[in-house]
Scaffold this motif. Structure first.
Motif, PDB file in Angstrom:
ATOM      1  N   ALA A  74      43.615  57.446  35.267  1.00  0.00           N
ATOM      2  CA  ALA A  74      42.238  57.179  34.849  1.00  0.00           C
ATOM      3  C   ALA A  74      41.815  55.842  35.446  1.00  0.00           C
ATOM      4  O   ALA A  74      42.314  54.787  35.034  1.00  0.00           O
ATOM      5  N   ARG A  75      40.940  55.913  36.426  1.00  0.00           N
ATOM      6  CA  ARG A  75      40.465  54.672  37.053  1.00  0.00           C
ATOM      7  C   ARG A  75      39.380  54.051  36.181  1.00  0.00           C
ATOM      8  O   ARG A  75      38.503  54.730  35.644  1.00  0.00           O
ATOM      9  N   GLY A  76      39.460  52.753  36.051  1.00  0.00           N
ATOM     10  CA  GLY A  76      38.426  52.006  35.339  1.00  0.00           C
ATOM     11  C   GLY A  76      37.790  50.992  36.266  1.00  0.00           C
ATOM     12  O   GLY A  76      38.462  50.103  36.789  1.00  0.00           O
ATOM     13  N   ASN A  77      36.497  51.161  36.533  1.00  0.00           N
ATOM     14  CA  ASN A  77      35.756  50.219  37.367  1.00  0.00           C
ATOM     15  C   ASN A  77      35.264  49.048  36.519  1.00  0.00           C
ATOM     16  O   ASN A  77      34.933  49.209  35.343  1.00  0.00           O
ATOM     17  N   TYR A  78      35.215  47.873  37.126  1.00  0.00           N
ATOM     18  CA  TYR A  78      34.669  46.680  36.483  1.00  0.00           C
ATOM     19  C   TYR A  78      33.552  46.107  37.355  1.00  0.00           C
ATOM     20  O   TYR A  78      33.661  46.072  38.581  1.00  0.00           O
ATOM     21  N   PHE A  79      32.495  45.645  36.676  1.00  0.00           N
ATOM     22  CA  PHE A  79      31.401  44.962  37.352  1.00  0.00           C
ATOM     23  C   PHE A  79      31.264  43.554  36.774  1.00  0.00           C
ATOM     24  O   PHE A  79      31.276  43.370  35.553  1.00  0.00           O
ATOM     25  N   SER A  92      22.026  42.017  38.690  1.00  0.00           N
ATOM     26  CA  SER A  92      23.077  41.008  38.520  1.00  0.00           C
ATOM     27  C   SER A  92      24.450  41.614  38.299  1.00  0.00           C
ATOM     28  O   SER A  92      25.441  40.877  38.201  1.00  0.00           O
ATOM     29  N   LEU A  93      24.534  42.949  38.213  1.00  0.00           N
ATOM     30  CA  LEU A  93      25.825  43.630  38.107  1.00  0.00           C
ATOM     31  C   LEU A  93      26.389  43.847  39.511  1.00  0.00           C
ATOM     32  O   LEU A  93      25.777  44.522  40.337  1.00  0.00           O
ATOM     33  N   LYS A  94      27.520  43.258  39.788  1.00  0.00           N
ATOM     34  CA  LYS A  94      28.138  43.352  41.109  1.00  0.00           C
ATOM     35  C   LYS A  94      29.542  43.952  40.983  1.00  0.00           C
ATOM     36  O   LYS A  94      30.305  43.592  40.087  1.00  0.00           O
ATOM     37  N   PRO A  95      29.915  44.881  41.887  1.00  0.00           N
ATOM     38  CA  PRO A  95      31.269  45.442  41.853  1.00  0.00           C
ATOM     39  C   PRO A  95      32.324  44.345  41.876  1.00  0.00           C
ATOM     40  O   PRO A  95      32.236  43.409  42.668  1.00  0.00           O
ATOM     41  N   ASP A  96      33.320  44.455  41.012  1.00  0.00           N
ATOM     42  CA  ASP A  96      34.337  43.419  40.893  1.00  0.00           C
ATOM     43  C   ASP A  96      35.716  43.966  41.277  1.00  0.00           C
ATOM     44  O   ASP A  96      36.214  43.702  42.369  1.00  0.00           O
ATOM     45  N   TYR A  97      36.338  44.744  40.412  1.00  0.00           N
ATOM     46  CA  TYR A  97      37.657  45.316  40.715  1.00  0.00           C
ATOM     47  C   TYR A  97      37.829  46.591  39.901  1.00  0.00           C
ATOM     48  O   TYR A  97      37.008  46.917  39.039  1.00  0.00           O
ATOM     49  N   VAL A 111      36.045  49.880  44.090  1.00  0.00           N
ATOM     50  CA  VAL A 111      35.046  50.054  43.042  1.00  0.00           C
ATOM     51  C   VAL A 111      33.884  50.872  43.597  1.00  0.00           C
ATOM     52  O   VAL A 111      33.363  50.575  44.677  1.00  0.00           O
ATOM     53  N   ASP A 112      33.517  51.893  42.872  1.00  0.00           N
ATOM     54  CA  ASP A 112      32.410  52.752  43.279  1.00  0.00           C
ATOM     55  C   ASP A 112      31.093  52.073  42.898  1.00  0.00           C
ATOM     56  O   ASP A 112      30.677  52.076  41.741  1.00  0.00           O
ATOM     57  N   ASP A 124      35.984  35.922  30.682  1.00  0.00           N
ATOM     58  CA  ASP A 124      37.205  35.284  31.165  1.00  0.00           C
ATOM     59  C   ASP A 124      37.308  33.902  30.531  1.00  0.00           C
ATOM     60  O   ASP A 124      36.439  33.482  29.747  1.00  0.00           O
ATOM     61  N   LEU A 125      38.358  33.177  30.838  1.00  0.00           N
ATOM     62  CA  LEU A 125      38.588  31.897  30.176  1.00  0.00           C
ATOM     63  C   LEU A 125      37.615  30.815  30.621  1.00  0.00           C
ATOM     64  O   LEU A 125      37.546  29.750  29.997  1.00  0.00           O
ATOM     65  N   ASP A 126      36.854  31.101  31.683  1.00  0.00           N
ATOM     66  CA  ASP A 126      35.780  30.193  32.101  1.00  0.00           C
ATOM     67  C   ASP A 126      34.435  30.583  31.497  1.00  0.00           C
ATOM     68  O   ASP A 126      33.419  29.944  31.779  1.00  0.00           O
ATOM     69  N   GLY A 127      34.438  31.648  30.682  1.00  0.00           N
ATOM     70  CA  GLY A 127      33.216  32.085  30.026  1.00  0.00           C
ATOM     71  C   GLY A 127      32.372  33.049  30.830  1.00  0.00           C
ATOM     72  O   GLY A 127      31.297  33.461  30.378  1.00  0.00           O
ATOM     73  N   LYS A 128      32.830  33.436  32.013  1.00  0.00           N
ATOM     74  CA  LYS A 128      32.074  34.385  32.828  1.00  0.00           C
ATOM     75  C   LYS A 128      32.228  35.795  32.263  1.00  0.00           C
ATOM     76  O   LYS A 128      33.280  36.152  31.721  1.00  0.00           O
ATOM     77  N   ALA A 129      31.186  36.602  32.430  1.00  0.00           N
ATOM     78  CA  ALA A 129      31.174  37.944  31.845  1.00  0.00           C
ATOM     79  C   ALA A 129      31.470  39.011  32.890  1.00  0.00           C
ATOM     80  O   ALA A 129      31.069  38.899  34.055  1.00  0.00           O
ATOM     81  N   ARG A 130      32.189  40.029  32.469  1.00  0.00           N
ATOM     82  CA  ARG A 130      32.355  41.238  33.266  1.00  0.00           C
ATOM     83  C   ARG A 130      32.281  42.426  32.330  1.00  0.00           C
ATOM     84  O   ARG A 130      32.518  42.303  31.122  1.00  0.00           O
ATOM     85  N   PHE A 131      31.959  43.571  32.905  1.00  0.00           N
ATOM     86  CA  PHE A 131      31.791  44.795  32.123  1.00  0.00           C
ATOM     87  C   PHE A 131      32.728  45.877  32.649  1.00  0.00           C
ATOM     88  O   PHE A 131      32.918  46.025  33.852  1.00  0.00           O
ATOM     89  N   GLY A 132      33.272  46.641  31.742  1.00  0.00           N
ATOM     90  CA  GLY A 132      34.150  47.747  32.080  1.00  0.00           C
ATOM     91  C   GLY A 132      35.278  47.823  31.068  1.00  0.00           C
ATOM     92  O   GLY A 132      35.328  47.039  30.112  1.00  0.00           O
ATOM     93  N   PRO A 133      36.200  48.710  31.267  1.00  0.00           N
ATOM     94  CA  PRO A 133      36.171  49.720  32.331  1.00  0.00           C
ATOM     95  C   PRO A 133      35.489  51.006  31.870  1.00  0.00           C
ATOM     96  O   PRO A 133      35.392  51.275  30.678  1.00  0.00           O
ATOM     97  N   ASP A 134      35.008  51.780  32.822  1.00  0.00           N
ATOM     98  CA  ASP A 134      34.596  53.138  32.522  1.00  0.00           C
ATOM     99  C   ASP A 134      35.824  54.033  32.655  1.00  0.00           C
ATOM    100  O   ASP A 134      36.947  53.544  32.798  1.00  0.00           O
ATOM    101  N   VAL A 135      35.641  55.327  32.581  1.00  0.00           N
ATOM    102  CA  VAL A 135      36.753  56.268  32.716  1.00  0.00           C
ATOM    103  C   VAL A 135      36.424  57.250  33.830  1.00  0.00           C
ATOM    104  O   VAL A 135      35.447  57.994  33.749  1.00  0.00           O
TER     105      VAL A 135
END
Length: 378
Positions: free
Chosen positions: A236-241, A313-318, A290-291, A269-280
């Motif tokens: 199950a791949r989980g994309n993060y943005f 502002s949502l950018k592909p991450d990992y 990342v798709d 993250d520990l610097d306070g930056k936000a990311r979203f995910g994972p999907d399924v």
């Protein structure tokens, strides 16, 4: 693997896989005085599941009572926070808010709180809309479940510390080396190892399969291991943005769970930056790209609880891959940890389906494996 003297003799324990689970188990055994070698096929430790996740310390809310996930997550959470304090590993016990938007989802919050209580997690709080928005003014919800003991961790620092503990106790990780086969002979495991293009045979009293995504394939190469004890591992791949602008959040924000995962959530993250995910996204083989076309899906899902999100502002991450031993239409699976009393192969311990909350549970998993080792092997 070098053909130096330590590898010519019979080894005590060989651990396959130097992710957070393999390192934790190897450390535990080495600290108990065992000679431990960890085989890792990649060029560094923790290159797969362990470095491609949300880095969340879970409280133990989601997992049915008396499952391994429930027991090892709650135990592991306490152990992990204590270990981080002892070793000065960075973490933030920031708390998590699970948000509901419908009446059915509000009922799910009650179910989750009851599940948490059954697992011994007694600090969660049901919040109404006003209380939830007082905690996080930017969210949209009709109710929330707050978990103050949920946190985030620097998983790379954690793995480096486990590795250091292992080496200080006399253990060793051997990189770019993989197990290609094993059989039993005279109450030992004879292992075929591939390293630098060379096949090497070694003997070991015990082998622990912590190969993660490749765990089922490793098991299939163990001679005389009955196939009924080898679950099919699905991916199950989980994309993060990543979110490229400032955000207003101080806590992790989760929707109610969805089939196959916990929903597209906001982590910090520990610097306070936000990311979203994972999907399924069920895939045939591990692929880490990342798709970018899934951004619209992310935007719509996040908009349900954060209406002011900016799509651009949502950018592909990992992306990460979860090793599932259940299918997309099945109930959530449990960890599967098998010793010789289960499968009948002397000296062998297999671990399958160690997905979330594996990071949180890792130290408790090492305790559990140590119990199997003590009772069933040595």
């Amino acid at each position: 693997m070098n053909n130096s003297q330590p590898y010519k003799n019979t080894l005590d324990v060989v651990v396959v896989g130097a992710g957070v689970i393999g390192l934790s188990i190897a450390r535990k055994l080495a600290l108990a005085g065992r000679e431990v070698i960890v085989l890792e096929r990649n060029s560094n430790i923790g290159k797969e599941i362990s470095s491609r996740n949300s880095e969340v310390i879970h409280a133990g809310i989601y997992y049915p009572q008396n499952t391994l996930k429930a027991k090892l997550c709650t135990r592991g959470k306490a152990m992990l926070y204590a270990y981080c304090d002892e070793k000065s590993i960075s973490y933030n016990r920031c708390g998590k808010l699970i948000v509901a938007s419908t009446e059915n989802q509000k009922k799910t919050l009650d179910t989750l709180q009851n599940c948490a209580l059954a697992n011994g997690v007694e600090d969660t709080q049901i919040l109404d809309e006003i209380e939830a928005r007082k905690l996080e003014p930017a969210i949209k919800c009709s109710a929330g479940l707050f978990s103050p003991s949920t946190g985030i961790i620097d998983s790379h620092q954690f793995m480096l510390s486990l590795h250091a503990d292992l080496e200080n106790a006399g253990g060793k990780v051997v990189l770019l080396t993989e197990l290609v086969g094993a059989c039993t002979k005279n109450n030992q495991l004879l292992l075929q190892i591939k390293s630098d293009g060379e096949l090497i045979s070694i003997a070991s009293q015990c082998m622990i399969n912590c190969a993660g995504l490749d765990g089922s394939n490793v098991a299939k190469n163990i001679n005389k291991l009955d196939k009924k004890h080898i679950p099919e591992t699905r991916y199950a791949r989980g994309n993060y943005f990543a979110y490229q602008e400032k955000h207003p959040f101080q806590h992790l924000i989760y929707p109610v769970p969805e089939p196959g995962g916990l929903g597209i959530h906001l982590t910090l993250d520990l610097d306070g930056k936000a990311r979203f995910g994972p999907d399924v996204e069920w895939v045939e083989k591990p692929i880490y790209s990342v798709d970018a076309h899934r951004r619209d899906q992310f935007f719509q899902a996040i908009s349900n609880y954060w209406p002011n999100i900016k799509r651009e502002s949502l950018k592909p991450d990992y992306a990460g891959i979860r090793p599932k031993i259940v299918g997309p239409n099945d109930s959530p699976g449990d960890f599967m940890i098998q010793g010789p009393h289960t499968h009948g192969i002397s000296g062998l311990i297999n671990l399958f389906g160690i997905e979330s909350p594996g990071l949180t549970a890792s130290l408790a998993i090492s305790e559990h494996v140590m119990e199997i080792f003590s009772k069933e092997i040595m």
